[in-house]
Design a protein around this motif. Structure first.
Motif, PDB file in Angstrom:
ATOM      1  N   ALA A 116      -2.119   4.979  -4.602  1.00  0.00           N
ATOM      2  CA  ALA A 116      -2.142   3.532  -4.338  1.00  0.00           C
ATOM      3  C   ALA A 116      -2.700   3.242  -2.949  1.00  0.00           C
ATOM      4  O   ALA A 116      -3.427   2.269  -2.748  1.00  0.00           O
ATOM      5  CB  ALA A 116      -0.736   2.951  -4.469  1.00  0.00           C
ATOM      6  N   ASP A 117      -2.379   4.091  -1.972  1.00  0.00           N
ATOM      7  CA  ASP A 117      -2.877   3.863  -0.618  1.00  0.00           C
ATOM      8  C   ASP A 117      -4.386   4.072  -0.547  1.00  0.00           C
ATOM      9  O   ASP A 117      -5.092   3.351   0.152  1.00  0.00           O
ATOM     10  CB  ASP A 117      -2.159   4.791   0.367  1.00  0.00           C
ATOM     11  CG  ASP A 117      -0.696   4.402   0.541  1.00  0.00           C
ATOM     12  OD1 ASP A 117      -0.404   3.197   0.437  1.00  0.00           O
ATOM     13  OD2 ASP A 117       0.144   5.288   0.758  1.00  0.00           O
ATOM     14  N   LEU A 118      -4.867   5.070  -1.274  1.00  0.00           N
ATOM     15  CA  LEU A 118      -6.313   5.291  -1.336  1.00  0.00           C
ATOM     16  C   LEU A 118      -7.010   4.055  -1.895  1.00  0.00           C
ATOM     17  O   LEU A 118      -7.939   3.511  -1.290  1.00  0.00           O
ATOM     18  CB  LEU A 118      -6.617   6.511  -2.213  1.00  0.00           C
ATOM     19  CG  LEU A 118      -8.100   6.797  -2.427  1.00  0.00           C
ATOM     20  CD1 LEU A 118      -8.682   7.461  -1.197  1.00  0.00           C
ATOM     21  CD2 LEU A 118      -8.320   7.682  -3.644  1.00  0.00           C
TER      22      LEU A 118
ATOM     23  N   MET B 108      -0.216   6.065  -9.630  1.00  0.00           N
ATOM     24  CA  MET B 108      -0.215   5.302  -8.396  1.00  0.00           C
ATOM     25  C   MET B 108       0.587   5.935  -7.264  1.00  0.00           C
ATOM     26  O   MET B 108       0.169   5.927  -6.106  1.00  0.00           O
ATOM     27  CB  MET B 108       0.367   3.939  -8.741  1.00  0.00           C
ATOM     28  CG  MET B 108       0.112   2.874  -7.789  1.00  0.00           C
ATOM     29  SD  MET B 108       0.539   1.315  -8.575  1.00  0.00           S
ATOM     30  CE  MET B 108       2.289   1.318  -8.362  1.00  0.00           C
TER      31      MET B 108
END
Lengths: 284, 368
Positions: free
Chosen positions: A105-107, A143
């Motif tokens: 999710a951070d990517l 995610m």
């Protein structure tokens, strides 16, 4: 007929004027003109050093052409600011790197960067874009996983999700399947085709001629910096073209769906063949 | 694309799963006022506050301990202007100014180290290892030889020397961040070259200046006060917001230069901005305390243990740098009857730390 989404007009460029020690095998692009419609999947093939990646990088604004213009929806990409450009074209480089242990999710979230600012850090538009990107690439259930725990195909889908989160009309992919096994290759290529079906124009560099012929709306063949042929794979993929590109004698077969399949003739390498021209063959 | 609902959040998950709340890291909160939207992270905030608390404890310990031990109440009385004049002098005129100088030095080093590690994508790429300290030192010696005054009057020379060194490393190693140990080897070579030049030049200084120079070059806070720390403090106040903005962009650089560029970043401009910021921060610290090694390594590495993988935790690194310097200086003062320079203690802490970083980091992180 509306104007093309991407128009490459008579673009020439060489690495020679670039900095860094990359001047050796200077791949160049010479007087290339190409067009792509909305939703078109254009796949560029050609031998090593033919300039296909260089062309892709020029469209991605990583190298400024020496001459010619690259128009995105009628606007010169070099007339855009960096952030504007990043909301209209996205690039997935050949070997992307990520910090170790980063969550998927951070990517994907970082793909929103061009839409954000110091006082515009996380809007509901960002949320919607990330959600759509995760759903489109079928990565929603990955995610919370660390990127480096995933398979090659899953990882590549996550990188595509990051590029999709940019919400651009043009997606540039540099050999997105070169490190993957057959199953993962198909996984990624099917996704790429789905994305183009949703209206995103995709320009992709590929080594695998069979996959290129299978998936491309437009197959573009390059050699020594020039476009040798460009059009629907069934029309342009001929024995002569393969010989011209790779210096290889090959049979062009037809798969049950009518797509051309290239297979090198046994002992088909031409006598003048230099070793470097044949090493990329992966036809089984 | 163009659906922008500027104000209201908590819109129902219109597109079904997944839940938008989980896109942001755990502990993140979004504040939206009109078209403004800001994020902050509770976990980050708490870890920063914890570091601040430990700094406060370290400062108390540093005020109490030394050649004369004071109790906490004696320190408190002295701060309030009560108690014995000797204690007031010790606390207000000697220890507190020295602590202030130490905090500034450590903060500069912590911020500089974090930015440079982020830029080079290499944990060992810190200002001291890349020769920035030595460059600043050499420039100070040259300025002294040219008659610019004593060691502590030549802070501007240190900035020039540090910037020149770092730009030199950048020029020699080509592309920052993409070539693993190359930048370290070049920095190491440059460090030795600059050190040799410094040592040759020191012999031309008058004896008393050479001796002051030598003490300074070990790195110590002995006799430092507010006046000496002031330029560094103002520089830090100016550069810390810059560092925070640069750190945000450095996070994107971790995805590779091509990806960062296609996300709208200008990698070349970022490099120059980071190099200059790091050089000035490092030079400011050098002018106050002399070159202190390893703080700029320990602070960001420790901060990265507290941070998420995609963060460049520059503020926590700044705080940890300040903490480590105070701890090292306090140990140096109480370690034996004769004061041990803080730089020596920092090296004693940093050497094993460096070995641990190299030995225990995952294989895949080495070299890049």
């Amino acid at each position: 007929m509306s104007e093309p989404r991407l128009a490459i007009q008579n673009v020439s460029l060489s690495y020679a004027n670039g900095r860094g020690g990359k001047t050796d095998a200077a791949p160049t692009v010479k007087e290339v003109s190409l067009q792509a419609r909305p939703g078109e999947l254009m796949i560029i093939v050609g031998p090593n050093g033919c300039g296909k990646s260089t062309l892709l990088r020029a469209v991605a604004r990583l190298h400024r052409p020496d001459s010619g213009r690259i128009l995105l929806e009628g606007e010169d990409v070099w007339s855009l600011s960096r952030k504007q450009a990043a909301t209209r074209l996205a690039l997935l480089p050949q070997t992307p790197t990520a910090p170790e242990g980063i969550r998927v999710a951070d990517l994907v979230r970082h793909g929103r960067h061009p839409h954000q600012g110091l006082f515009r850090q996380w809007t509901s538009a960002d949320e919607d874009a990330v959600r759509r990107a995760l759903l489109a690439t079928d990565t929603a259930d990955l995610m919370d996983a660390p990127l480096d725990h995933l398979s090659g195909g899953q990882r590549q889908r996550c990188w595509l999700a990051m590029a999709l989160a940019q919400e651009t009309n043009l997606l540039l992919l540099d050999e997105p399947i070169s490190m993957l096994d057959l199953g993962h290759q198909v996984e990624v290529l099917n996704l790429v085709r789905d994305l183009s079906a949703k209206g995103i124009t995709i320009m992709m560099v590929l080594h695998d001629l069979i996959a290129a012929a299978r998936y491309a709306d437009t197959l573009t063949a390059m050699r020594e910096g020039r476009v040798v042929a460009s059009g629907p794979p069934r029309e342009i993929l001929t024995r002569d073209m393969v010989r011209e590109l790779y210096n290889v004698d090959a049979h062009i077969l037809s798969d049950p769906d009518g797509n051309p399949v290239v297979t090198p003739a046994v002992g088909g390498a031409l006598s003048s063949l230099s070793p470097s021209n044949s090493k990329e063959q992966s036809y089984v | 694309m163009s659906r922008m609902s500027p104000s209201v959040e908590q819109a129902a998950p219109s597109l079904g799963l997944p839940d938008a709340a989980s896109f942001l890291p755990a502990g993140s909160r979004v504040v939206r006022i009109g078209s403004l939207s800001m994020t902050f992270n509770l976990h980050d905030l708490i870890s920063a506050l914890l570091i601040l608390l430990v700094i406060l404890l370290a400062v108390c310990a540093s005020l109490m301990l030394g050649s004369t031990h004071l109790s906490l109440s004696q320190v408190w009385q002295a701060i309030l202007g009560e108690g014995s004049p000797a204690h007031q002098l010790l606390t207000m005129q000697i220890r507190l100014p020295r602590i202030a100088a130490g905090l500034v030095v450590g903060a500069c080093l912590g911020a500089a180290g974090c930015l440079l590690q982020g830029l080079a994508r290499n944990r060992l790429a810190t200002p001291d290892i890349l020769g920035v300290h030595q460059g600043a030192t050499l420039a100070v010696v040259i300025a002294m030889l040219a008659g610019a005054g004593s060691v502590l009057d030549t802070w501007w020379a240190a900035i020039i020397g540090a910037s020149a060194t770092l730009l030199g490393v950048l020029a020699f190693s080509g592309r920052f961040g993409s070539n693993g140990y190359r930048i370290l080897v070049i920095g190491l070579g440059l460090t030795y070259l600059l050190r040799a030049m410094t040592e040759v030049l020191v012999t031309y200084l008058p004896l008393h200046e050479a001796s002051a120079m030598y003490t300074w070059s070990i790195g110590t806070l002995l006799g430092r006060d507010y006046a000496i720390a002031a330029p560094a403090f103002f520089g830090l106040c100016l550069l810390l917001p810059v560092a925070v903005v640069l750190a945000r962009q450095l996070t994107l650089l971790q995805f590779g230069e091509d990806t960062a560029a296609s996300l709208g970043l200008n990698p070349e401009r970022l490099k120059i901005a980071v190099v200059l910021t790091v050089a000035v921060l490092t030079a400011l610290s050098v002018t106050v305390s002399g070159p202190i090694n390893f703080i700029a390594l320990m602070a960001p590495v420790t901060a990265s243990f507290l941070a998420r993988p995609d963060q460049t935790p520059v503020l926590r690194s700044t705080l940890l740098g300040a903490l480590f310097v105070i701890v090292a200086d306090t140990i140096g003062r109480i370690y034996s009857d004769v004061e041990t320079p803080m730089g020596v203690i920092a090296t004693m802490m940093g050497g094993p730390f460096l070995l641990a970083v190299i030995l225990f980091q995952p294989q895949s992180r080495q070299g890049n």
